[in-house]
Design an enzyme around this catalytic site. Structure first.
Site: not given
Length: 356
Positions: A214-215, A222, A231, A257
């Site tokens: 997971d980022i 965002n 994106d 993500e």
């Protein structure tokens, strides 16, 4: 897009929430509409999610179909499979007719052989007449039969090529249907199939690892720089992951993500080393706008994994890997955690809620 609320601590019913959203927007509950809302709900394509939400409560079927055409092209499952099915039926029908014609031809040739044999045994003709007649008849019949056989082989070859083309089109459809349009790696649908297959056979190796990644702080990225930047970062992260694992490793984007890696044939220590290689590569990858000079990085990722030998089924493997990921996040992010007994999490996402 409105969704049904879920009591705290309970696993959300995805189907119910999607149905609720469709009903709220007055959308017809047909398969192709459900597919749009499903993809929007799991967040596999942020642009689709935004455009669908922008339609509000007055979305027409034409507008929904336009979105489907834009994001899924001409590869809607029902249409593709129906067309392929029709073509296969047509080709099989043609093959059966060819076989019937070949059978009739051989039956005629066999009958002719019988008649020739009868003439040879006849006492009313001279030996020379008998042989001349038999040779003439058999030569002509054999030539016709061989020519017919060659035509049949040629037609069979043509039919085989046409059916092979149908197979290739179906393979291409499956590739597109199982590919995330943004990152060009496998999507959630493909991940569901691959995860389930780990426990398909009794010979399953315990040396299969499920890595969930997971980022870190992606929502902040965002919110700060906008979804277009987000994106591009997602696409780059996918490339970094793919470039730092073996070619035979399965890599998928499973949510907004969130990513998953399935690794076969390595020990837990080796899997940990691979995860660290991915994490370090991402942390040192520059994320900078060459035109404006804005630096979006560093971008980091948390990873958690579990070995298949430590779980009884796909659901348990997913849950334990998710717990390990949670522990990596809770310990400060930007690290890898291997599932161990004693790790606890108040709420774990169930892999099964994503299955369609």
């Amino acid at each position: 897009m409105s969704t049904a609320t879920t009591p705290k601590g309970q696993v959300p019913d995805v189907a119910a929430q999607i149905t609720y959203a469709m009903r709220t927007m007055g959308v017809a509950p047909i398969p192709r509409n459900y597919e749009l809302f499903y993809e929007a709900y799991i967040g596999s394509n942020p642009s689709l999610t935004r455009e669908l939400a922008a339609l509000g409560n007055r979305a027409t079927q034409d507008e929904l179909d336009a979105l489907g055409q834009q994001y899924f092209g001409n590869h809607h499952q029902s249409r593709v499979i129906e067309t392929a099915h029709s073509r296969i039926v047509t080709e099989l029908d043609g093959l059966l007719r060819l076989l019937k014609q070949e059978q009739n031809s051989l039956e005629s040739y066999n009958k002719l052989l019988g008649e020739t044999y009868t003439r040879i045994n006849s006492k009313s003709s001279t030996s020379a007449d008998i042989l001349r007649s038999a040779i003439s008849i058999l030569t002509e019949a054999t030539g016709d039969t061989m020519a017919h056989g060659e035509q049949t082989v040629e037609k069979f070859s043509q039919k085989s090529q046409e059916m092979d083309q149908v197979r290739k089109e179906l393979d291409e459809y499956k590739r597109i249907a199982n590919t995330d349009s943004l990152t060009r790696i496998a999507n959630r649908r493909a991940f569901d199939e691959r995860l389930a297959s780990i426990y398909d056979t009794s010979s399953n190796s315990p040396l299969t690892a499920l890595v969930l990644a997971d980022i870190d702080n992606f929502k902040k990225i965002n919110d700060t720089y906008g979804h277009p930047v987000g994106d591009k970062i997602l696409a780059t992260v996918a490339t970094v992951i793919r470039s730092n694992v073996r070619k035979d490793c399965f890599v998928a984007r499973t949510g907004g993500e969130e990513f998953a890696i399935i690794i076969d044939g390595n020990t837990a220590e080796e899997v940990n080393q691979m995860c660290e290689r991915v994490r370090n590569a991402l942390e040192t990858t520059p994320f900078k706008n060459s035109k404006t000079g804005i630096n979006y990085g560093p971008i980091t990722m948390s990873l958690g994994f579990c070995m298949s030998g430590e779980a009884e089924d796909p659901g348990e493997l997913y849950a334990k890997s998710d717990i390990a990921l949670y522990c990596a996040k809770n310990a400060g992010r930007n690290r890898t955690k291997y599932y161990e007994d004693g790790m606890k999490k108040d709420f774990t996402k169930s892999w099964l809620i994503y299955k369609r």
